[in-house]
Design an enzyme around this catalytic site. Structure first.
Site, PDB file in Angstrom:
ATOM      1  N   ASN A 153     -29.037  82.092-112.674  1.00  0.00           N
ATOM      2  CA  ASN A 153     -30.487  82.271-112.811  1.00  0.00           C
ATOM      3  C   ASN A 153     -31.147  80.981-113.270  1.00  0.00           C
ATOM      4  O   ASN A 153     -31.729  80.256-112.472  1.00  0.00           O
ATOM      5  CB  ASN A 153     -30.789  83.417-113.775  1.00  0.00           C
ATOM      6  CG  ASN A 153     -32.204  83.956-113.608  1.00  0.00           C
ATOM      7  OD1 ASN A 153     -33.150  83.216-113.366  1.00  0.00           O
ATOM      8  ND2 ASN A 153     -32.373  85.262-113.739  1.00  0.00           N
ATOM      9  N   ASP A 154     -31.052  80.688-114.548  1.00  0.00           N
ATOM     10  CA  ASP A 154     -31.745  79.518-115.086  1.00  0.00           C
ATOM     11  C   ASP A 154     -31.290  78.208-114.452  1.00  0.00           C
ATOM     12  O   ASP A 154     -32.084  77.280-114.299  1.00  0.00           O
ATOM     13  CB  ASP A 154     -31.553  79.441-116.608  1.00  0.00           C
ATOM     14  CG  ASP A 154     -32.187  80.624-117.327  1.00  0.00           C
ATOM     15  OD1 ASP A 154     -33.185  81.161-116.803  1.00  0.00           O
ATOM     16  OD2 ASP A 154     -31.679  81.022-118.393  1.00  0.00           O
ATOM     17  N   VAL A 155     -30.011  78.118-114.067  1.00  0.00           N
ATOM     18  CA  VAL A 155     -29.489  76.849-113.537  1.00  0.00           C
ATOM     19  C   VAL A 155     -29.945  76.580-112.108  1.00  0.00           C
ATOM     20  O   VAL A 155     -29.652  75.520-111.554  1.00  0.00           O
ATOM     21  CB  VAL A 155     -27.943  76.809-113.610  1.00  0.00           C
ATOM     22  CG1 VAL A 155     -27.474  76.880-115.049  1.00  0.00           C
ATOM     23  CG2 VAL A 155     -27.330  77.919-112.770  1.00  0.00           C
ATOM     24  N   PHE A 162     -31.067  83.724-119.522  1.00  0.00           N
ATOM     25  CA  PHE A 162     -31.078  83.511-120.964  1.00  0.00           C
ATOM     26  C   PHE A 162     -32.425  82.988-121.456  1.00  0.00           C
ATOM     27  O   PHE A 162     -32.855  83.283-122.561  1.00  0.00           O
ATOM     28  CB  PHE A 162     -29.993  82.505-121.361  1.00  0.00           C
ATOM     29  CG  PHE A 162     -28.630  83.127-121.458  1.00  0.00           C
ATOM     30  CD1 PHE A 162     -28.409  84.256-122.215  1.00  0.00           C
ATOM     31  CD2 PHE A 162     -27.555  82.574-120.785  1.00  0.00           C
ATOM     32  CE1 PHE A 162     -27.159  84.833-122.307  1.00  0.00           C
ATOM     33  CE2 PHE A 162     -26.293  83.129-120.872  1.00  0.00           C
ATOM     34  CZ  PHE A 162     -26.093  84.254-121.632  1.00  0.00           C
ATOM     35  N   ALA A 163     -33.106  82.183-120.646  1.00  0.00           N
ATOM     36  CA  ALA A 163     -34.369  81.583-121.079  1.00  0.00           C
ATOM     37  C   ALA A 163     -35.520  82.587-121.063  1.00  0.00           C
ATOM     38  O   ALA A 163     -36.615  82.271-121.529  1.00  0.00           O
ATOM     39  CB  ALA A 163     -34.714  80.387-120.196  1.00  0.00           C
TER      40      ALA A 163
END
Length: 468
Positions: free
Chosen positions: A394-396, A434-435
């Site tokens: 997701n965030d990456v 996570f963010a």
């Protein structure tokens, strides 16, 4: 006796050289297994020589040897059980525990040595090393337990600390601990060691508890470094050269890995240690508006897209680990490879929950090492990729890192999958990472969402491919 000590130190030197070569080999996937064996051989040599020293010294009683035997048996049984039972998805938690046990062992060894010191042996340097071992080892032990709890998603470890100003509290604890170590070094007294242990236990909790789950890869690398530094300090306490060298290697490599992780997240080490990652937020309904153009797809549609693809890149994330989809992904990649498709895996340094998590999972599934590509290597050619398949990441892969300077992940290097001709995202839902921020990639014109469990989704695609 002089000649015997020379031989022992030479053998210790051989063990240290094996540690260095093993560590060097661990830096490359192809040689990592052999590197682990080389390092293990070095440790076996060091242990055998240490047993020889204990035997030659003649001070160990039968009770002492019995305790050593019990320790060997219990440790062997626990090690074998962990090797057999622990899944690859639980490897981050296991690494956290290993870090903590290393720190705890240093505390116990240094404390035991302190009890047996005579007044003449309690010199300033020995007492200072003992205090450092107690401080670093204790912080590592309790901090690693907190990291384990966060990785295991235990609710209690996600709660905020009931301390109004945790950073100021930690600073006060740090000053007190420094004063206690100076007291030990200047007076030669051992009682401050117990106080150091108690205060450092509190510090271990208060340092790691506020750190967010997204920063756990950095924390694990840092705690690994701490465990090495504690071991090196203990080596000075017991005058063991190989322990000093091994601890220094672990400490240095852990610091280097920590810096790599921080760079990969575009965060400073201080921002990780003294504050959790800022989570995103927005007005009510903002996510619904962003995701209004999301297009879902099916396994059959994906199979037809892949049938004509010349180059496919898989982007694994923590969702792949949770679903244990690595073997299914390998099977899909093999089918595509047999049809003439070029296969690659784009690996982000902090994908997953510990450094190298994705590499370990894919290696377990016997994915060829040459197909694993670092982020910096794959990004410049992603515009030449026919299909990028994102599994649980997701965030990456969130483009906001490059487009929104106010985003919590602004400036974080990402795998720029949005450049691929077609992006397929396999995910259970549109939930954030996570963010805690939305991901515009999901609604991009060239993106198709396949809502499903990672393993089931890939297996369904495999079935559809075979039916074409």
């Amino acid at each position: 006796m002089f000649d015997s000590i020379i031989v022992v130190n030479l053998v210790y030197l051989v063990a240290a050289v094996l540690f260095i070569f093993g560590l060097k080999m661990l830096a490359y996937p192809r040689s990592a297994v052999h590197g682990n064996l080389v390092s293990s051989l070095g440790m076996l040599i060091a242990v055998v020589v240490t047993f020889y020293l204990i035997f030659a010294d003649g001070t160990a009683s039968w009770a002492g040897w019995l305790l050593i035997a019990i320790g060997l048996i219990v440790g062997t049984v626990i090690g074998v059980l962990l090797a057999v039972k622990v899944e690859m998805t639980q490897m981050p938690q296991l690494v956290a525990l290993f870090n903590g046990l290393g720190g705890g062992a240093s505390v116990l060894v240094a404390g035991a040595e302190l009890i047996g010191l005579t007044d003449a042996e309690a010199t300033a340097d020995v007492m200072l090393a003992t205090g450092l071992s107690g401080l670093i080892g204790t912080v590592t032990f309790w901090g690693s337990l907190v990291a384990f709890g966060k990785l295991q998603e235990i609710d209690w470890f996600e709660k905020p600390l009931p301390i109004p100003a945790p950073q100021a509290f930690n600073a006060v604890l740090g000053v007190l601990l420094i004063v206690l170590m100076i007291t030990m070094a200047s007076t030669g007294m051992g009682w401050p060691y117990l106080v150091i242990f108690l205060l450092a236990s509190v510090l271990g909790f208060t340092l790691v508890m506020p750190i967010g789950g997204a920063d756990m890869p950095v924390v694990i690398a840092l705690l690994n470094s701490y465990s090495g530094l504690a071991a090196a300090a203990t080596g000075f306490v017991i005058d063991n050269n190989v322990l000093i060298i091994a601890g220094s290697l672990v400490g240095a490599s852990g610091i280097i890995l920590t810096q790599i992780m921080c760079k990969a997240m575009n965060r400073s080490l201080l921002s990780v240690l003294f504050g959790s990652m800022q989570t995103g937020g927005g007005p009510a309904g903002a996510d619904n508006e962003l995701y209004a153009t999301v297009r879902s797809t099916s396994a059959d549609d994906i199979a037809m897209i892949l049938e004509n693809a010349q180059r496919v890149v898989f982007v694994p994330g923590y969702g792949l680990a949770v679903a244990q989809a690595q073997h299914a992904v390998r099977d899909l990649a093999n089918i595509l490879r047999d049809r003439g498709t070029e296969i690659e895996y784009a690996i982000h340094p902090v994908a997953g929950r510990m450094p190298g998590h994705m590499n370990v999972l894919l290696a377990e599934a016997d994915v060829p090492y040459e197909q694993l590509k670092e982020m910096d290597e794959i990004n410049p050619t992603l515009n030449q990729v026919d299909v990028a398949i994102v599994i649980g990441a997701n965030d990456v892969v969130n483009p906001l890192a490059n487009t929104d300077p106010n985003s919590p992940i602004a400036g974080m290097p990402i795998i720029e999958v949005e450049k691929a001709r077609t992006v397929i995202v396999i995910k259970r839902s549109l939930s954030p990472g996570f963010a805690k921020i939305p991901n515009p990639l999901f609604a991009a014109e060239n993106t198709l969402m396949y809502f499903s469990d990672g393993k089931k989704a890939v297996l369904d695609i495999v079935t559809a491919m075979k039916e074409l």
